[in-house]
Design a protein around this motif. Structure first.
Motif, PDB file in Angstrom:
ATOM      1  N   LEU A  72       0.823  -1.210   0.000  1.00 26.51           N
ATOM      2  CA  LEU A  72       0.000   0.000   0.000  1.00 26.51           C
ATOM      3  C   LEU A  72       0.859   1.262   0.000  1.00 26.51           C
ATOM      4  O   LEU A  72       0.525   2.262  -0.656  1.00 26.51           O
ATOM      5  CB  LEU A  72      -0.925  -0.006   1.213  1.00 26.51           C
ATOM      6  CG  LEU A  72      -2.075  -1.023   1.180  1.00 26.51           C
ATOM      7  CD1 LEU A  72      -2.824  -1.016   2.502  1.00 26.51           C
ATOM      8  CD2 LEU A  72      -3.022  -0.719   0.027  1.00 26.51           C
ATOM      9  N   TRP A  83      -4.900  12.321   3.600  1.00 27.44           N
ATOM     10  CA  TRP A  83      -5.512  11.272   4.424  1.00 27.44           C
ATOM     11  C   TRP A  83      -4.936   9.880   4.179  1.00 27.44           C
ATOM     12  O   TRP A  83      -4.770   9.119   5.132  1.00 27.44           O
ATOM     13  CB  TRP A  83      -7.031  11.280   4.206  1.00 27.44           C
ATOM     14  CG  TRP A  83      -7.704  12.513   4.727  1.00 27.44           C
ATOM     15  CD1 TRP A  83      -7.122  13.556   5.399  1.00 27.44           C
ATOM     16  CD2 TRP A  83      -9.094  12.838   4.624  1.00 27.44           C
ATOM     17  NE1 TRP A  83      -8.048  14.520   5.710  1.00 27.44           N
ATOM     18  CE2 TRP A  83      -9.275  14.107   5.249  1.00 27.44           C
ATOM     19  CE3 TRP A  83     -10.199  12.200   4.071  1.00 27.44           C
ATOM     20  CZ2 TRP A  83     -10.524  14.724   5.332  1.00 27.44           C
ATOM     21  CZ3 TRP A  83     -11.441  12.827   4.151  1.00 27.44           C
ATOM     22  CH2 TRP A  83     -11.597  14.065   4.776  1.00 27.44           C
ATOM     23  N   PRO A  84      -4.660   9.482   2.938  1.00 28.44           N
ATOM     24  CA  PRO A  84      -4.060   8.152   2.745  1.00 28.44           C
ATOM     25  C   PRO A  84      -2.749   7.984   3.509  1.00 28.44           C
ATOM     26  O   PRO A  84      -2.502   6.916   4.103  1.00 28.44           O
ATOM     27  CB  PRO A  84      -3.841   8.076   1.225  1.00 28.44           C
ATOM     28  CG  PRO A  84      -4.878   8.989   0.663  1.00 28.44           C
ATOM     29  CD  PRO A  84      -4.996  10.116   1.639  1.00 28.44           C
ATOM     30  N   VAL A 106       0.851   4.285  -3.181  1.00 29.67           N
ATOM     31  CA  VAL A 106       0.433   5.687  -3.065  1.00 29.67           C
ATOM     32  C   VAL A 106       0.956   6.534  -4.219  1.00 29.67           C
ATOM     33  O   VAL A 106       0.177   7.216  -4.915  1.00 29.67           O
ATOM     34  CB  VAL A 106       0.856   6.263  -1.700  1.00 29.67           C
ATOM     35  CG1 VAL A 106       0.661   7.774  -1.682  1.00 29.67           C
ATOM     36  CG2 VAL A 106       0.056   5.619  -0.579  1.00 29.67           C
ATOM     37  N   LEU A 151      -6.518  14.370  -0.649  1.00 33.76           N
ATOM     38  CA  LEU A 151      -5.578  13.502  -1.363  1.00 33.76           C
ATOM     39  C   LEU A 151      -4.158  14.040  -1.395  1.00 33.76           C
ATOM     40  O   LEU A 151      -3.234  13.310  -1.736  1.00 33.76           O
ATOM     41  CB  LEU A 151      -6.075  13.265  -2.797  1.00 33.76           C
ATOM     42  CG  LEU A 151      -7.423  12.567  -2.928  1.00 33.76           C
ATOM     43  CD1 LEU A 151      -7.782  12.372  -4.393  1.00 33.76           C
ATOM     44  CD2 LEU A 151      -7.403  11.228  -2.198  1.00 33.76           C
ATOM     45  N   LEU A 172      -2.021   5.224   6.531  1.00 34.45           N
ATOM     46  CA  LEU A 172      -0.915   4.265   6.474  1.00 34.45           C
ATOM     47  C   LEU A 172       0.026   4.447   7.652  1.00 34.45           C
ATOM     48  O   LEU A 172       0.564   3.470   8.184  1.00 34.45           O
ATOM     49  CB  LEU A 172      -0.156   4.432   5.156  1.00 34.45           C
ATOM     50  CG  LEU A 172      -0.901   3.974   3.900  1.00 34.45           C
ATOM     51  CD1 LEU A 172      -0.099   4.299   2.651  1.00 34.45           C
ATOM     52  CD2 LEU A 172      -1.188   2.477   3.962  1.00 34.45           C
TER      53      LEU A 172
END
Length: 413
Positions: free
Chosen positions: A35, A332-333, A39, A291, A337
């Motif tokens: 993951l 936010w991602p 990104v 994002l 993570l």
């Protein structure tokens, strides 16, 4: 060259994990790694104008196209596609190291740590030669802070990070030799004592504020890991000698080199740019949520929001706070993570420190301390954007990941 060399290692490591079935034991860690790598790749996917023009922070791009008389076309999430692609390629070495380390046995992992310890010593010796040359020669990189003790790095702070990260490994491996009472080989113990002196004296010469601050917790946790590695009994003369080496080295350095070190903490000196710029970066981050602006786009974004009164001949290439920079670039991602990683780190660290004594567990406890030091330094700098430290972080993570599994001795029963 390093990124290309990582490809065969990545293939070999993945094939070993798949053929042996070990990947099942590391599904969460491998999934989290995938993951993280995804990104920047997702940020590079071309999006139709109806989508990307509606993303936060893209109004100025749309306005520029309108003023130029152009129609919006396909565009990715990232504002700097070339740098985002470079960021993905920069992830290949640490990912390959992490995957490769998962398939190695304890003996090979110990040799790799020994290589890092030797490299740390050589880097300090090179830094001493740089200092002896008057800060004018023997620097490895063209773009570097000449005049400082940098060793094999371009930045003295990153050399300091290497030393405080390797300290718990040297102490734990040295103290572990005390557990083998019938073994007359005490080379690791002597090396550990010498390495303590090298770290303390090296940090005094480097004069990295982060290194000096992190030395305290690194010493405490290293001695605790050393006490556990020695068998958790009453500290013997050798272990007390290791602690005494810390005290003597710190005392000697305090007498000789304390004034120049304190000068770097002087609040009356020139303003610290990173602290003054953090509110600016935080404000810019809000404009690109959820994002982010794209991995690698920090420089372009900061130039667009930098106040005119702060302009000078220097430039702010990074936020000097990787958490803040990731918040700007991935929003936010990145936060999700990071939280997942911290959960993994907490669980594996708990497993490592409550486990019994063995060579494998000694390395795992030292690795947990090393990761903590790099995470702490990342709050005021960007050590993990250096390939050497990124790979070392991955090596430590792979060692710690095995804390959730039976040791090799237990697995062989």
């Amino acid at each position: 060259m390093v990124e290309l060399a990582a490809l065969p290692l990545l293939v070999i490591g993945l094939s070993r994990l798949l053929t042996t079935g070990q990947w099942r034991n590391h599904r969460f860690a491998l999934g989290l790694t995938a993951l993280i790598a995804a990104v920047p790749l997702v940020q590079l996917i071309p999006l139709p104008p109806a989508i990307w023009t509606g993303l936060a922070g893209r109004s100025e791009m749309v306005l520029a196209l309108e003023l130029a008389g152009l129609q919006p076309g396909l565009a990715p999430v990232t504002l700097s596609p070339d740098l985002t692609w470079q960021a993905f390629l920069a992830l290949l070495p640490p990912i390959a190291a992490f995957v490769g380390m998962l398939s190695l046995n304890q003996a090979t992992a110990t040799r790799i740590i020994a290589v890092y310890l030797i490299a740390a010593v050589l880097s300090v010796l090179l830094g001493a030669a740089q200092l002896a040359s008057g800060g004018q020669q023997l620097y490895v990189w063209a773009t570097t802070a000449a005049g400082s003790v940098n060793g094999l790095f371009a930045n003295r702070n990153h050399l300091a990070t290497l030393l405080v990260v390797m300290l718990p490994f040297a102490v734990a491996m040295g103290a572990a030799s005390l557990r083998r009472r019938h073994d007359d080989r005490r080379l690791p113990l002597w090396f550990g004592a010498v390495f303590i002196g090298i770290v303390v004296i090296g940090l005094a010469a480097i004069r990295s504020r982060a290194g000096v601050i992190l030395l305290g917790p690194s010493i405490v946790l290293s001695l605790l890991a050393g006490w556990i590695a020695a068998g958790r009994g009453r500290p013997g003369p050798a272990l007390i000698g290791l602690a005494a080496a810390f005290v003597v080295a710190i005392g000697a350095v305090s007498i000789v080199a304390l004034p120049p070190i304190l000068e770097r903490f002087d609040s009356q000196s020139a303003p610290e740019g990173r602290f003054e710029n953090w509110p600016i970066v935080a404000g810019a981050s809000d404009a690109y949520l959820p994002l982010g602006s794209g991995i690698g786009s920090f420089d372009a974004v900061f130039r667009s929001v930098e106040p005119l009164e702060t302009l000078d001949p220097t430039f702010f290439n990074h936020a000097h706070n990787d958490y803040l920079e990731l918040w700007l670039e991935a929003g936010w991602p990145a936060a999700a993570l990071l939280i997942a990683f911290l959960i993994w780190y907490g669980r594996r660290t708990w497993a490592a420190w409550r486990a019994g004594t063995s060579r494998e567990r000694d390395l795992q406890r030292a690795a947990s301390v090393g990761i903590l030091m790099m995470l702490a330094h990342s709050a005021v700098d960007y050590p993990l954007r250096t390939a050497t430290l990124a790979v070392l972080f991955a090596v430590c993570a792979a060692l710690l990941e095995k804390a959730g599994q039976p040791s090799e001795r237990q697995a062989g029963r």
